[in-house]
Design a protein around this motif. Sequence first.
Motif, mmCIF file in Angstrom:
data_model
loop_
_atom_site.group_PDB
_atom_site.id
_atom_site.type_symbol
_atom_site.label_atom_id
_atom_site.label_comp_id
_atom_site.label_asym_id
_atom_site.label_seq_id
_atom_site.Cartn_x
_atom_site.Cartn_y
_atom_site.Cartn_z
ATOM 1 N N THR A 194 0.417 -0.194 -12.548
ATOM 2 C CA THR A 194 1.015 -0.037 -11.220
ATOM 3 C C THR A 194 1.030 1.414 -10.785
ATOM 4 O O THR A 194 0.685 1.740 -9.640
ATOM 5 N N ILE A 195 1.409 2.307 -11.700
ATOM 6 C CA ILE A 195 1.462 3.724 -11.360
ATOM 7 C C ILE A 195 0.059 4.264 -11.081
ATOM 8 O O ILE A 195 -0.137 5.087 -10.174
ATOM 9 N N SER A 196 -0.927 3.784 -11.816
ATOM 10 C CA SER A 196 -2.315 4.194 -11.567
ATOM 11 C C SER A 196 -2.775 3.766 -10.176
ATOM 12 O O SER A 196 -3.510 4.495 -9.501
ATOM 13 N N ARG A 197 -2.359 2.581 -9.750
ATOM 14 C CA ARG A 197 -2.695 2.106 -8.400
ATOM 15 C C ARG A 197 -2.088 3.001 -7.335
ATOM 16 O O ARG A 197 -2.666 3.194 -6.256
ATOM 17 N N ALA A 198 -0.907 3.558 -7.632
ATOM 18 C CA ALA A 198 -0.231 4.400 -6.648
ATOM 19 C C ALA A 198 -0.875 5.776 -6.539
ATOM 20 O O ALA A 198 -0.793 6.421 -5.494
ATOM 21 N N SER A 252 0.810 -1.218 0.000
ATOM 22 C CA SER A 252 0.000 0.000 0.000
ATOM 23 C C SER A 252 0.843 1.267 0.000
ATOM 24 O O SER A 252 0.295 2.371 0.095
ATOM 25 N N ASP A 253 2.133 1.125 -0.106
ATOM 26 C CA ASP A 253 3.053 2.259 -0.049
ATOM 27 C C ASP A 253 3.114 2.927 -1.435
ATOM 28 O O ASP A 253 3.546 2.329 -2.413
ATOM 29 N N ARG A 254 2.683 4.181 -1.517
ATOM 30 C CA ARG A 254 2.617 4.873 -2.804
ATOM 31 C C ARG A 254 4.004 5.044 -3.423
ATOM 32 O O ARG A 254 4.179 4.902 -4.637
ATOM 33 N N GLU A 255 4.993 5.369 -2.602
ATOM 34 C CA GLU A 255 6.345 5.543 -3.137
ATOM 35 C C GLU A 255 6.880 4.232 -3.686
ATOM 36 O O GLU A 255 7.520 4.206 -4.753
ATOM 37 N N VAL A 256 6.601 3.153 -2.974
ATOM 38 C CA VAL A 256 7.044 1.839 -3.441
ATOM 39 C C VAL A 256 6.355 1.481 -4.752
ATOM 40 O O VAL A 256 7.001 1.007 -5.702
ATOM 41 N N LEU A 257 5.044 1.703 -4.829
ATOM 42 C CA LEU A 257 4.323 1.390 -6.060
ATOM 43 C C LEU A 257 4.830 2.228 -7.227
ATOM 44 O O LEU A 257 4.959 1.738 -8.357
#
Length: 273
Positions: A132-136, A108-113
Amino acid sequence: MTAQAICSPVLPRLVQSTAVVLVALSLAGCAGQQKKELTTGSIPTLSKPVQSMNATELSQATESIGQAYERNPRDREAGLNYANLLRMTGRNEQALAVMQQVAINHPSDREVLGAYGKAQAAAGQLEQALTTISRAQTPDRPDWKLKSAEGAVLDQLGRSSEARLRYREALDLRPNEPSVLSNLGMSYLLTKDLRTAETYLKSAADQAGADSSVRQNLALAVGLQGRFQEAEAIARQELTAEQAEANVTYLRSMLSQQGAWKQLAKADDADTN
């Protein structure tokens, strides 16, 4: 778009091929952030900023942080920084494997995603990277870095209009951000609108905080218009003599692939005769 291992850490953002945006499209400030000093925490500290490292120092940093990651694969910072360094040295598949593991541990980490999406894009998994970027990204807390990252991937997919919309959305969130302006300029370079590309790249280079990668992109745009002496002067700015010569050599190689350098060389010969 694949990153190739090159002797100078500056070169991956100068250009890898004229058919793609090299690594010049910075994947959301990836170009800017990769050049800055890495975060530390539980991982070994760096004695100098990454942008000033030579190939030997970059290799040593990668090995040191890689060992820290192997000791504790669940360490978020070690994983992020190790993948970052791997991408800088052209080991995109290995960087992707590291980021897959980091994303599993921090789903759930936006930076990680965001970093995972960049790694996917660097490894050529462009559609997966968009997902993946959209999920972040979240509508209530839009992130300019992710907007720019999405734009870079869209450019690699040939969807330049959509890419430029994302860059402008990023600039609405972060006005005059040099990494985004640079990406926007490189987007126009991809479609051979060199004058517009130069305009945005000059604007990027004039901003406070612009790193040398921005100037290398500007050198490319200028050189492709036949102004090689000006391009060479730009490419040599703020670099060690070794890095500057490597960048100039690579710039000549790229222009030669375009057929432009041969014409410029003939002009230079005519001037000296």
